[in-house]
Design an enzyme around this catalytic site. Structure first.
Site: not given
Lengths: 434, 434
Positions: B82, B161, B168, B183, B187
């Site tokens: 990520h 999320d 947000r 978040s 995922k």
């Protein structure tokens, strides 16, 4: 201008300017800013605070979301009092006729009770027929006729406050000095007053239990009032025990009548006359608050304050028979005497719990939709420092809901702390700020 | 349990427990808690933070708002990467085929671009026919067949999320370490992975521009991954200039093909192989990350990574002709070379502004509803520290919107700071955390 940028600015603890606060309040009032963005702002304001200037602008924006009542046709000083509320606090009901009898105008817009504290409107409505929902033209006419008027917030008065308060209530953003200041002052300024006496409570039955918080609130209220060129005096007063002995709507009217007739004295009497004295001073009827106190007391002893109360009740369509013969008021179906069961001195009263016991008996509301039992409540006898015998009656409770008797009794017994050592009586008036 | 009490607890900077976080997330996902209460919580969490345990529980609750994909039928290590995103960051497109070619499974669920950064899904969709909206059974089948799959977030994956992120975004509560952690990790954990390599960017083109913020986020992500017993390595890497030279959706696919063919090296190549090396180490294909790097490089030189890319494009219904003959891809209608106009050294690049110039040309979205121009973008040539001549071409821009050429050119010229003194090249990999 962008709402996310405004939230971000307050989130980052920067002060908001006039333009930003105008955008925020006017668009929230017009439903152009959704609740979820306004609540994020409220939490940021709660946690990061707002400075003196921001608080004054916030108040002005909330005030100007509605109208400011024009009282220019009524010649004479218009002075109001605001209390942050507590258990047994019925000073408004006493002050309004006392000050009106002494020649100043007292235009009072009050609220309802919620949770552990009662509300002036509910108390007044325990008088059969009494109308608190006068429109603004009737408000002016009653005020002009008798020198005082006692109504609820109309839709023209600070609509932003109504919306914001409802949102604060469900987002844990109630206990914020600048937000409280905006809420109180926007409504009071809308009344069209020249001056204001503030009674900020502190102690176990107060909204702000801690003295320093109460002091901070008092200072914020004074600064904001002054920024609108209003005369102002604030008192920080004791709420570590109920004010007076009667708690519950009709019971508090009953005690008011006794005070106005001069039949009882004590803390409630002293505080009511102190606040009245300050109002009479601000209204130019006395050279200082002490002289104001004496003038206020004369209104009691002469019977003029009592007569004024009867007059305003009548003008607002209340049945004055119950004021003249309060013993005729329908009794609650159930009553019970609470016995101490222990010997010693009253060391401490959990006044919040006493308020909750009254609520339990039917005198208050758990939610805004609850209906009030006007005859329910408590007569609470002892003061902190009093000697208590094992068989002393510490309270009498009244209700139409039999099932509530036991839990109310338990709450009251738990709320009083009886110890062997003698305790000093709390000071009624802690601080005076100008 | 009471939502106002939970908000109040976080408002007062107290940690929330498992039961409270469960109540909060599950009821918000089920629409039983309204947005205006959740946004008050978000602002309180933003300002008062959440500790390591709370962040882990938050992540788990968000994860379990949906399903965790069961990849047990696929034997072999499943490792993902990520990145927190930046300008020109296309490492996912390179890493997935490199690692799959080397024998680990790379199940990638990616996002779309918004604002100054591009998104992996948008880049892939610039390949005509490419499907990123596979359902979970197709996701598993492509992954099993070729060792990698690249899709978007499905409705089964962490629905909490999706809801929370949208809120947000409009309440100025995006840049919060625990909320970002929840978040990202909810995922990634839903993918069914065994390990994760994190690439946290820092510098002018990053989401978190400040090194210390990036470090704090990396540490939070690592702790949370470990609390779920996942193998994890984090890199903090440079985003003070675009990664690689190509910015824009098809342009980035074009550069990916060149990298996979071994035709270009540079920062993008090094970082892609570094992250791949760490993934191969976590997947047990190398004894350490350095050996992993070498193995990854072999996948390039042998042509296996390129072949794997063609394979996954084909399995996901993309037209592989454009991968094999990228020169056939339809050109943007307008292109322009940007000339430096000044001599010296490239001292600084405002990478955010370069990203905004690409957006201007049509490569990105200002709002979620905007349509992307796949062939629009920028080839940005110089690196920090490079010597620039007055007539050097610093960039080429591509667009189908003629009117954007001038403003994009101005943005790029403003974004490059050319000075007479020589500047040190920024370090690509700042920190490695395990």
């Amino acid at each position: 201008m962008n709402i996310v940028e405004i939230i971000r600015k307050k989130r980052d603890a920067n002060p908001l300017n006039e333009e930003e606060l105008h955008y925020l309040i006017s668009n929230y009032t017009n439903k152009k800013i959704p609740d979820y963005q306004f609540s994020a702002f409220l939490m940021a304001a709660y946690l990061n605070g707002m400075n003196e200037e921001e608080t004054s602008i916030l108040t002005r924006e909330m005030l100007h979301s509605g109208i400011v009542v024009d009282l220019s046709a009524i010649k004479g000083p218009k002075i109001d009092k605001h209390s942050t509320g507590g258990v047994g606090d019925k000073t408004s009901l006493i002050i309004a006729p006392v000050c009106a009898a002494a020649g100043i105008y007292v235009p009072m817009i009050s609220g309802r009770g919620l949770g552990h504290t009662g509300g002036t409107l509910d108390k007044l409505e325990s008088i059969p027929g009494f109308r608190t929902d006068l429109n603004l033209s009737m408000y002016k006419s009653v005020l002009k006729k008798c020198g005082t008027v006692l109504i609820g917030q109309t839709k023209e008065i600070a609509p932003a406050d109504k919306l914001i308060y409802a949102l604060r209530d469900v987002t844990a953003t109630v206990e914020s000095i600048p937000l409280i200041t905006g809420s109180i002052m926007s409504k009071k300024l809308a009344e069209g007053i020249d001056g204001l006496v503030l009674d900020v409570k502190t102690g176990s039955g107060a909204f702000m239990k801690d003295y320093n918080d109460s002091l901070e609130l008092a200072e914020s209220l004074i600064k904001t009032a002054k920024s609108f060129n209003k005369k102002v005096i604030a008192y920080i007063t004791d709420m570590s025990q109920p004010l007076g002995n009667y708690i519950g709507n009709w019971l508090e009217i009953f005690e008011t009548i006794k005070i106005l007739k001069g039949e009882i004295k004590g803390d409630l009497y002293t505080l009511s006359l102190t606040l009245s004295g300050a109002m009479l001073y601000l209204g130019g009827k006395a050279k200082d608050s002490d002289e104001g106190y004496k003038l206020a007391e004369q209104m009691i002893t002469s019977g003029k304050a009592y007569d004024k109360f009867v007059e305003v009740v009548k003008l607002q369509k209340g049945n004055t028979d119950f004021i003249k013969y309060p013993e005729n008021y329908p009794n609650a179906a159930y009553r019970k005497k609470i016995i101490a069961g222990k010997e010693g001195y009253l060391n401490k009263t959990d006044t919040y719990e006493i308020g909750m016991a009254a609520l339990e008996l039917g005198a208050g509301r758990k939610t805004k939709e609850d209906k009030i039992d006007m005859s329910a409540g408590i007569i609470f006898y002892p003061s902190i420092g009093d000697n208590i015998k094992k068989d002393s009656i510490i309270a009498e409770i009244f209700t139409n809901k039999k099932s509530s008797l036991l839990s109310a009794e338990n709450k009251i017994l738990k709320a009083v702390e009886i110890t062997s050592g003698k305790t000093r009586k709390p000071k009624l008036i802690k601080t005076i700020l100008k």
